[in-house]
Motif scaffolding. Sequence first.
Motif, short mmCIF file in Angstrom:
data_model
loop_
_atom_site.label_atom_id
_atom_site.label_comp_id
_atom_site.label_asym_id
_atom_site.label_seq_id
_atom_site.Cartn_x
_atom_site.Cartn_y
_atom_site.Cartn_z
N GLN A 13 0.82 -1.21 0.00
CA GLN A 13 0.00 0.00 0.00
C GLN A 13 0.86 1.26 0.00
OE1 GLN A 13 -3.30 0.28 -0.30
NE2 GLN A 13 -3.42 -1.93 -0.58
N ARG A 14 1.97 1.24 0.71
CA ARG A 14 2.83 2.43 0.74
C ARG A 14 3.36 2.75 -0.65
NH1 ARG A 14 7.17 0.69 4.42
NH2 ARG A 14 6.28 -1.33 4.00
N TRP A 15 3.73 1.73 -1.38
CA TRP A 15 4.23 1.94 -2.74
C TRP A 15 3.12 2.50 -3.64
CZ3 TRP A 15 2.79 -0.42 -7.36
CH2 TRP A 15 3.60 -0.11 -8.45
N ALA A 16 1.92 1.96 -3.53
CA ALA A 16 0.81 2.41 -4.37
C ALA A 16 0.41 3.84 -4.03
CB ALA A 16 -0.39 1.48 -4.20
N ASN A 17 0.40 4.20 -2.77
CA ASN A 17 0.02 5.54 -2.36
C ASN A 17 1.08 6.58 -2.72
OD1 ASN A 17 -2.46 4.73 -1.38
ND2 ASN A 17 -1.68 4.41 0.68
N SER A 18 2.32 6.15 -2.89
CA SER A 18 3.38 7.11 -3.20
C SER A 18 3.52 7.34 -4.71
CB SER A 18 4.71 6.62 -2.63
OG SER A 18 5.12 5.44 -3.31
N ALA A 19 2.64 6.76 -5.50
CA ALA A 19 2.72 6.93 -6.96
C ALA A 19 2.50 8.39 -7.32
CB ALA A 19 1.67 6.05 -7.64
N GLU A 20 3.25 8.86 -8.31
CA GLU A 20 3.15 10.26 -8.74
C GLU A 20 1.86 10.51 -9.51
OE1 GLU A 20 6.57 11.66 -10.77
OE2 GLU A 20 7.94 10.76 -9.33
N HIS A 21 1.45 9.56 -10.31
CA HIS A 21 0.24 9.73 -11.12
C HIS A 21 -0.80 8.75 -10.63
CE1 HIS A 21 -2.36 10.44 -14.52
NE2 HIS A 21 -2.44 9.13 -14.69
#
Length: 85
Positions: A13-21
């Motif tokens: 989830q942390r990786w998905a929430n940190s997405a730029e777009h």
Amino acid sequence: MAEQDEWEREFDQRWANSAEHKEPSARARMLAARWKENPPDPAPFRADPDSARPDRPSWVSTAVVLGCVAAVILLLGYARIRDGY
């Protein structure tokens, strides 16, 4: 242990929430496409207060509520007298 690591890697989830777009939802895309061709009519933020007013005066609903409460009190009193308490 390997199954838990695979689960964490797949659903990080942390990786998905940190997405730029972030892609808009399907509903947002549908509304954007619809409004591009046929934009909605402008509407005020708040509704007209006169349209929300009931057709009858406010004392009528108060009288109905108080009448129902009085009827319940009388019914309970009658039931209590009839049972002999």
